[in-house]
Design a protein around this motif. Structure first.
Motif, PDB file in Angstrom:
ATOM      1  N   VAL A 111       0.769  -1.052   0.090  1.00 27.77           N
ATOM      2  CA  VAL A 111      -0.200  -0.060  -0.011  1.00 27.77           C
ATOM      3  C   VAL A 111       0.797   1.257   0.135  1.00 27.77           C
ATOM      4  CG1 VAL A 111      -1.705   1.259   1.523  1.00 27.77           C
ATOM      5  CG2 VAL A 111      -1.827  -1.291   1.217  1.00 27.77           C
ATOM      6  N   SER A 112       2.056   1.147   0.820  1.00 29.18           N
ATOM      7  CA  SER A 112       2.908   2.420   1.047  1.00 29.18           C
ATOM      8  C   SER A 112       3.475   2.599  -0.389  1.00 29.18           C
ATOM      9  CB  SER A 112       4.020   1.989   1.960  1.00 29.18           C
ATOM     10  OG  SER A 112       3.304   2.095   3.371  1.00 29.18           O
ATOM     11  N   HIS A 113       3.941   1.667  -1.136  1.00 29.14           N
ATOM     12  CA  HIS A 113       4.507   1.623  -2.292  1.00 29.14           C
ATOM     13  C   HIS A 113       3.618   2.366  -3.633  1.00 29.14           C
ATOM     14  CE1 HIS A 113       6.091   0.360  -6.417  1.00 29.14           C
ATOM     15  NE2 HIS A 113       7.325   0.574  -5.825  1.00 29.14           N
ATOM     16  N   ASP A 114       2.347   1.768  -3.249  1.00 28.10           N
ATOM     17  CA  ASP A 114       1.133   2.167  -4.465  1.00 28.10           C
ATOM     18  C   ASP A 114       0.826   3.750  -4.194  1.00 28.10           C
ATOM     19  OD1 ASP A 114       1.651  -0.137  -5.749  1.00 28.10           O
ATOM     20  OD2 ASP A 114      -0.272  -1.185  -4.700  1.00 28.10           O
ATOM     21  N   LEU A 115       1.024   4.240  -2.902  1.00 28.48           N
ATOM     22  CA  LEU A 115       0.628   5.571  -2.556  1.00 28.48           C
ATOM     23  C   LEU A 115       1.763   6.399  -2.740  1.00 28.48           C
ATOM     24  CD1 LEU A 115      -1.184   5.071   0.845  1.00 28.48           C
ATOM     25  CD2 LEU A 115      -2.246   5.720  -1.224  1.00 28.48           C
ATOM     26  N   LYS A 116       2.798   6.220  -3.147  1.00 29.16           N
ATOM     27  CA  LYS A 116       3.826   7.139  -3.260  1.00 29.16           C
ATOM     28  C   LYS A 116       3.583   8.142  -4.609  1.00 29.16           C
ATOM     29  CE  LYS A 116       7.686   4.712  -3.615  1.00 29.16           C
ATOM     30  NZ  LYS A 116       9.157   4.313  -3.697  1.00 29.16           N
ATOM     31  N   ASN A 117       3.267   7.365  -5.634  1.00 27.87           N
ATOM     32  CA  ASN A 117       3.040   8.088  -6.773  1.00 27.87           C
ATOM     33  C   ASN A 117       1.906   9.196  -6.841  1.00 27.87           C
ATOM     34  OD1 ASN A 117       5.256   7.082  -8.026  1.00 27.87           O
ATOM     35  ND2 ASN A 117       3.939   5.402  -8.892  1.00 27.87           N
ATOM     36  N   PRO A 118       0.817   8.776  -6.422  1.00 30.17           N
ATOM     37  CA  PRO A 118      -0.477   9.663  -6.269  1.00 30.17           C
ATOM     38  C   PRO A 118      -0.298  10.728  -5.585  1.00 30.17           C
ATOM     39  CG  PRO A 118      -1.143   7.842  -5.357  1.00 30.17           C
ATOM     40  CD  PRO A 118       0.246   7.496  -6.139  1.00 30.17           C
ATOM     41  N   ILE A 119       0.436  10.531  -4.196  1.00 31.24           N
ATOM     42  CA  ILE A 119       0.821  11.662  -3.232  1.00 31.24           C
ATOM     43  C   ILE A 119       1.878  12.467  -3.821  1.00 31.24           C
ATOM     44  CG2 ILE A 119       1.684  12.205  -0.856  1.00 31.24           C
ATOM     45  CD1 ILE A 119       0.551   9.740   0.136  1.00 31.24           C
ATOM     46  N   GLY A 120       2.977  11.938  -4.612  1.00 30.75           N
ATOM     47  CA  GLY A 120       3.834  12.889  -5.273  1.00 30.75           C
ATOM     48  C   GLY A 120       3.209  13.874  -6.275  1.00 30.75           C
ATOM     49  N   GLY A 121       2.137  13.241  -6.957  1.00 30.73           N
ATOM     50  CA  GLY A 121       1.424  14.115  -7.962  1.00 30.73           C
ATOM     51  C   GLY A 121       0.866  15.286  -7.204  1.00 30.73           C
ATOM     52  N   ILE A 122       0.349  15.034  -6.136  1.00 28.00           N
ATOM     53  CA  ILE A 122      -0.644  16.059  -5.265  1.00 28.00           C
ATOM     54  C   ILE A 122       0.280  17.104  -4.888  1.00 28.00           C
ATOM     55  CG2 ILE A 122      -1.692  16.627  -3.193  1.00 28.00           C
ATOM     56  CD1 ILE A 122      -3.152  13.870  -3.315  1.00 28.00           C
ATOM     57  N   VAL A 123       1.778  16.722  -4.235  1.00 30.89           N
ATOM     58  CA  VAL A 123       2.687  17.713  -4.045  1.00 30.89           C
ATOM     59  C   VAL A 123       3.052  18.556  -5.116  1.00 30.89           C
ATOM     60  CG1 VAL A 123       5.039  17.750  -3.102  1.00 30.89           C
ATOM     61  CG2 VAL A 123       3.302  16.256  -2.251  1.00 30.89           C
ATOM     62  N   GLY A 124       3.234  17.819  -6.319  1.00 22.61           N
ATOM     63  CA  GLY A 124       3.581  18.475  -7.486  1.00 22.61           C
ATOM     64  C   GLY A 124       2.432  19.496  -7.924  1.00 22.61           C
ATOM     65  N   LEU A 125       1.142  19.043  -8.154  1.00 23.18           N
ATOM     66  CA  LEU A 125       0.352  20.156  -8.403  1.00 23.18           C
ATOM     67  C   LEU A 125       0.149  21.394  -7.628  1.00 23.18           C
ATOM     68  CD1 LEU A 125      -2.562  17.405  -9.755  1.00 23.18           C
ATOM     69  CD2 LEU A 125      -1.141  19.087 -11.068  1.00 23.18           C
ATOM     70  N   ALA A 126       0.085  20.984  -6.185  1.00 21.75           N
ATOM     71  CA  ALA A 126       0.258  21.932  -5.097  1.00 21.75           C
ATOM     72  C   ALA A 126       1.379  22.840  -5.603  1.00 21.75           C
ATOM     73  CB  ALA A 126       0.433  21.567  -3.841  1.00 21.75           C
ATOM     74  N   GLU A 127       2.447  22.529  -5.809  1.00 21.70           N
ATOM     75  CA  GLU A 127       3.563  23.462  -6.088  1.00 21.70           C
ATOM     76  C   GLU A 127       3.188  24.351  -7.376  1.00 21.70           C
ATOM     77  OE1 GLU A 127       7.117  21.311  -6.295  1.00 21.70           O
ATOM     78  OE2 GLU A 127       7.484  21.002  -4.141  1.00 21.70           O
ATOM     79  N   VAL A 128       2.674  23.688  -8.322  1.00 25.07           N
ATOM     80  CA  VAL A 128       2.379  24.391  -9.521  1.00 25.07           C
ATOM     81  C   VAL A 128       1.279  25.573  -9.130  1.00 25.07           C
ATOM     82  CG1 VAL A 128       1.188  24.178 -11.993  1.00 25.07           C
ATOM     83  CG2 VAL A 128       2.874  22.535 -11.176  1.00 25.07           C
ATOM     84  N   ILE A 129       0.181  25.109  -8.500  1.00 31.59           N
ATOM     85  CA  ILE A 129      -0.916  25.848  -8.218  1.00 31.59           C
ATOM     86  C   ILE A 129      -0.351  27.256  -7.434  1.00 31.59           C
ATOM     87  CG2 ILE A 129      -3.066  26.325  -7.223  1.00 31.59           C
ATOM     88  CD1 ILE A 129      -3.690  23.555  -7.721  1.00 31.59           C
ATOM     89  N   ALA A 130       0.602  26.764  -6.382  1.00 26.56           N
ATOM     90  CA  ALA A 130       1.152  27.965  -5.575  1.00 26.56           C
ATOM     91  C   ALA A 130       1.829  28.691  -6.347  1.00 26.56           C
ATOM     92  CB  ALA A 130       1.890  27.326  -4.722  1.00 26.56           C
ATOM     93  N   ASN A 131       2.370  28.609  -7.286  1.00 27.17           N
ATOM     94  CA  ASN A 131       3.148  29.488  -8.234  1.00 27.17           C
ATOM     95  C   ASN A 131       2.361  30.441  -9.020  1.00 27.17           C
ATOM     96  OD1 ASN A 131       5.706  28.478  -7.511  1.00 27.17           O
ATOM     97  ND2 ASN A 131       5.544  26.856  -9.336  1.00 27.17           N
ATOM     98  N   ASP A 132       1.142  30.134  -9.169  1.00 27.12           N
ATOM     99  CA  ASP A 132       0.188  30.893  -9.919  1.00 27.12           C
ATOM    100  C   ASP A 132      -0.906  31.768  -8.825  1.00 27.12           C
ATOM    101  OD1 ASP A 132       0.991  29.974 -12.449  1.00 27.12           O
ATOM    102  OD2 ASP A 132      -0.542  28.302 -12.301  1.00 27.12           O
ATOM    103  N   LEU A 133      -0.411  31.747  -7.608  1.00 27.59           N
ATOM    104  CA  LEU A 133      -1.260  32.611  -6.554  1.00 27.59           C
ATOM    105  C   LEU A 133      -0.555  33.478  -5.985  1.00 27.59           C
ATOM    106  CD1 LEU A 133      -3.088  29.480  -4.908  1.00 27.59           C
ATOM    107  CD2 LEU A 133      -4.081  31.198  -6.590  1.00 27.59           C
ATOM    108  N   PRO A 134      -1.132  34.780  -5.486  1.00 26.33           N
ATOM    109  CA  PRO A 134      -0.424  35.632  -4.915  1.00 26.33           C
ATOM    110  C   PRO A 134       0.375  35.090  -3.526  1.00 26.33           C
ATOM    111  CG  PRO A 134      -2.530  36.525  -5.447  1.00 26.33           C
ATOM    112  CD  PRO A 134      -2.637  35.087  -5.605  1.00 26.33           C
ATOM    113  N   PRO A 135       1.404  35.347  -3.122  1.00 31.43           N
ATOM    114  CA  PRO A 135       1.932  34.803  -1.916  1.00 31.43           C
ATOM    115  C   PRO A 135       1.428  35.005  -0.695  1.00 31.43           C
ATOM    116  CG  PRO A 135       3.727  35.880  -3.461  1.00 31.43           C
ATOM    117  CD  PRO A 135       2.409  36.094  -4.115  1.00 31.43           C
TER     118      PRO A 135
END
Length: 334
Positions: free
Chosen positions: A118-142
């Protein structure tokens, strides 16, 4: 004129008695009266009686000794039967315990295998969430509230990834740390962790109070691992604390150690469970107050990380009657 004579103390046997008469003028006559006397020996002094008495005494002694020996042998037999019965029961209990231990070991192995998968299978989707969060944060006022929420989401994702890596490291017995560790101010870790914890506490109307010293409290450690310690302790406190109660987090210095204390007003931990609460997959008797789930791994991972940094963690009773977890870590000389 006394014509009688008495002899006493004669032993048994035959005696000869001679008697001669004397006239009134004191002249003894020539006639002699002879008599033979037989004095019988008392029966208790006869050799036969003495021999019989000795034989009877000897037989009595042998009889008593024989009865005692028979009684001792009987008691020995009964004791041996009891020992054999106890040995048999202990052997059966030992075999049953060994069977249960084997079954438990198989269960733990299966559970660990599932956790790794389960831990191994969760790494990719959670890593995707972190990546998308960084992308969204770059488009928002700090300074916007949305950026703050996205930052919390990103931090939570990073902590989830850190937790997954810790689970995999624990299962693989891989607890090595980098030889060169950065110096981290424990206050910064606590402030970042409480930002996420307050969001969870708000859903249960709980209040988080932090008590931090003015001066830096530096330890040599990985910031994400320290964050995992604080997040797990705060999550545990929020999970078991009553609705609307207070949770306290305090940092202090004690000689050459940094001390982190988390207190809650929950049901606490019984004394007999305070040691094994850090064992993997341990479940407490108390139940979460908000229908949360418990894996039994959080405190185990906390102890593993604390010990990697030559620290210690203990479970006690808080002043509010709930649980108190105390972490001690060596402070950095820098």
């Amino acid at each position: 004129l006394d014509r009688s004579i008495t002899y006493g103390g004669l032993r048994g046997g035959s005696y000869r008695l001679e008697a001669r008469a004397r006239s009134a003028d004191g002249t003894w006559g020539d006639a002699v009266l002879l008599a033979t006397l037989l004095v019988p020996t008392p029966f208790y002094k006869t050799p036969g009686f003495l021999i019989s008495a000795v034989l009877a005494l000897a037989l009595g002694i042998f009889g008593i000794v024989g009865l005692r020996d028979k009684s001792l042998r009987k008691r020995e037999q009964l004791l041996q039967v009891a020992v054999d019965q106890q040995t048999s029961e202990l052997r059966i209990a030992s075999e049953r315990l060994e069977t249960q231990n084997i079954a438990l070991a198989d269960l733990v192995t299966s559970k660990e295998r599932v956790m790794r998968m389960v831990s191994h299978d969760l790494k990719n989707p959670i890593g995707g969430i972190v990546g998308l969060a960084e992308v969204i944060a770059n488009d928002l006022p700090p300074e916007s509230e949305a950026a703050e929420m996205i930052g919390i989401i990103r931090d939570a994702g990073e902590q989830a990834l850190m937790l997954i890596h810790s689970i995999l490291d624990a299962d693989n017995n891989n607890t090595s740390l980098d030889s060169e560790l950065p110096t981290v101010d424990l206050r910064d870790v606590v402030q970042a962790a409480t930002a996420l914890s307050r969001g969870f506490a708000r859903t249960k109307e709980q209040h988080i109070h932090t008590i931090l010293p003015n001066a830096p409290v530096t330890v040599r450690a990985d910031a994400l691992r320290l964050r995992l310690i604080v997040d797990n302790l705060m999550s545990n406190a929020i999970k078991y604390a009553p609705l609307g109660s207070d949770v306290y987090l305090e940092i202090s210095l004690e000689h050459d150690h940094a001390v982190l204390i988390v207190d809650d007003a929950g049901p606490g931990i019984p004394i007999d469970q305070r040691e094994r609460v850090f064992d993997p997959y341990t479940r407490l008797d108390a139940q979460p107050t908000g229908s949360e789930t418990a894996t039994g791994l959080g405190l185990f991972l906390v102890r593993e990380i604390v010990q990697q940094y030559d620290g210690s963690i203990t479970a006690d009773e808080s002043p509010e009657g709930g649980a108190r977890f105390t972490v001690r870590l060596p402070i950095s000389a820098e």
